[in-house]
Design a protein around this motif. Structure first.
Motif, mmCIF file in Angstrom:
data_model
loop_
_atom_site.group_PDB
_atom_site.id
_atom_site.type_symbol
_atom_site.label_atom_id
_atom_site.label_comp_id
_atom_site.label_asym_id
_atom_site.label_seq_id
_atom_site.Cartn_x
_atom_site.Cartn_y
_atom_site.Cartn_z
ATOM 1 N N LYS A 81 0.856 -1.189 -0.031
ATOM 2 C CA LYS A 81 0.086 -0.128 0.006
ATOM 3 C C LYS A 81 0.904 1.338 -0.098
ATOM 4 C CE LYS A 81 -4.217 -2.127 2.039
ATOM 5 N NZ LYS A 81 -4.976 -2.220 3.176
ATOM 6 N N TYR A 165 -5.165 3.025 -7.655
ATOM 7 C CA TYR A 165 -4.440 2.548 -6.620
ATOM 8 C C TYR A 165 -3.269 3.925 -6.595
ATOM 9 C CZ TYR A 165 -0.724 0.507 -4.104
ATOM 10 O OH TYR A 165 0.387 0.200 -3.077
ATOM 11 N N TYR A 169 -2.347 6.245 -3.316
ATOM 12 C CA TYR A 169 -1.527 6.407 -2.511
ATOM 13 C C TYR A 169 -0.411 7.735 -2.663
ATOM 14 C CZ TYR A 169 -3.165 2.402 -0.257
ATOM 15 O OH TYR A 169 -4.166 1.391 0.355
#
Length: 403
Positions: A81, A165, A169
């Motif tokens: 992550k 994604y 992040y």
């Protein structure tokens, strides 16, 4: 002052957007300061320029990364992550070299160019050992997290998921940077507005791009022989926004222009053309040049410069360069964003396929109008886009007390 300048790519040659900006910042700072440079090299062709940069700065450390292998390796960040971009531009070997600089040199300023370079500050074991606190400056250039949002909107399937994604992040990482660095730099008021939508950051400064007005000049001789009338696009042609925009232009707009001007030729000028770009040469009237020694040869011969980008962030240097050459530019609202030019007087904007084609056709039919817009374009960049003038804000930030 002793300044540590960290760049995610070698700031030379200044032949693409980020390298143009980092090189001009470097040249500006060298005049009055002691510069130590730390860079990554992800293009083997750039190795030849290392010696030249070493001769310009007080100290220089670098590491090479193998792009394809690094991309595969960075897929691991999906499990952690963390931003893929930050992983891609991180090298433990370069970290050791930067830490060695921190250990022996008392820096006054650290200037990181592009968000992933903050990682070398965050991971440094020496950053808090300095005899005095450093001024920490981050040049974000654009809001990269929003760029990935734009990519996701255009993508499908697995790519869409990965782009979403990365947007998520990288935005978190940008927030970490904003909470750590003393000054943040962005390339335009529009980018600042986008950033402030996500985070109230009082330490943002706009440092817009410039253009080399002596190099890109209408007096450059038109000695290069190309077919005319010529439409010209310049840019690195493995960059997705360039690929998407040029393909859209050829597939949806160029035929409309050729119906009015059958002899018109579209030159796609830039290094590393992707397979999608190479395939466009199957279309009559389209020429893909690949790498050229001097883009001015094509800009000087252009009747109209087109910038049909539908995904765009920051300031488009290709527009500034064409304007500096005194050429009329037709562009999309997305690529125009952030540029201080008057529509219909210094530049032409068009959003739909039909309006874009109509704008180009009108300029081809009316060379006097095209020349007038080009002349006004040159005056515009002379007024607003001098690197020397636009970078002067750095003098203030370097000396500004740390809060």
């Amino acid at each position: 002052m002793r300044i540590l300048f960290l760049t995610h790519r070698l700031p030379y040659p200044p032949n693409k957007g980020d390298k143009i900006r980092s090189y001009n910042i470097l040249c500006y700072l060298i005049k009055n300061h002691e510069i130590y440079l730390g860079s990554l090299i992800d293009d083997k062709n750039d190795i030849q320029y290392v010696a030249q940069l070493q001769s310009q700065v007080k100290g220089f450390v670098f590491e090479t990364i193998r792009s394809q292998i690094k991309k595969i390796f960075c897929l691991r960040s999906l499990l952690k992550k963390k931003s893929v971009s930050v992983c891609y531009f991180y090298s433990s070997r370069l970290q050791k070299k930067i830490d060695a600089l921190f250990e022996r040199i008392d820096f006054d300023v650290i200037l990181c160019f592009s968000s992933p370079m903050a990682e070398y500050y965050f991971r440094s074991t020496y950053k808090n050992r300095a005899a005095k606190p450093m001024v920490r400056i981050m040049d974000l250039i654009d809001v990269d997290s929003y760029k990935w949002v734009q990519y996701a909107e255009q993508a499908t399937g697995l790519k869409r998921l990965i782009y979403h994604y990365e947007a998520r992040y990288l935005l978190q990482y940008e927030h970490q940077i904003a909470g750590t660095f003393d000054h943040l730099l962005l390339v335009s008021e529009q980018e600042k507005k986008i950033f402030l939508q996500e985070l109230a950051a009082p330490n943002i400064n706009v440092v817009t791009n410039g253009v080399n007005l002596d190099f890109f000049n209408p007096s450059y001789p038109q000695g290069y022989q190309i077919q005319k009338p010529a439409l010209v696009f310049t840019g690195v042609m493995d960059y997705w926004p360039n690929i998407e925009g040029v393909c859209w232009f050829v597939e949806s707009i160029f035929s409309l222009i050729r119906s009015a001007f059958p002899e018109v030729v579209f030159y796609i000028v830039g290094s590393r053309p992707a397979i999608e770009i190479k395939n466009l040469e199957r279309t009559e009237g389209v020429v893909v040049t690949g790498f050229v020694e001097d883009v001015r040869d094509y800009l000087a011969a252009a009747a109209v410069c087109v910038v049909p980008l539908r995904i765009a962030r920051g300031i488009q240097n290709k527009i500034l360069e064409a304007m500096a050459m005194g050429k009329p530019v037709v562009t999309t609202p997305q690529a125009f964003e952030g540029i201080k030019a008057v529509p219909d007087e210094e530049i032409i904007t068009a959003e739909s396929e039909e309006s874009f084609a109509a704008a180009v056709i009108n300029l081809l039919k009316n060379p006097a109008q095209a020349q007038r817009i080009g002349e006004h374009a040159r005056l515009c960049v002379e007024k607003h886009y001098s690197w020397e003038n636009n970078l002067r804000i750095l003098d203030k930030l370097l000396l500004e007390p740390i809060s």
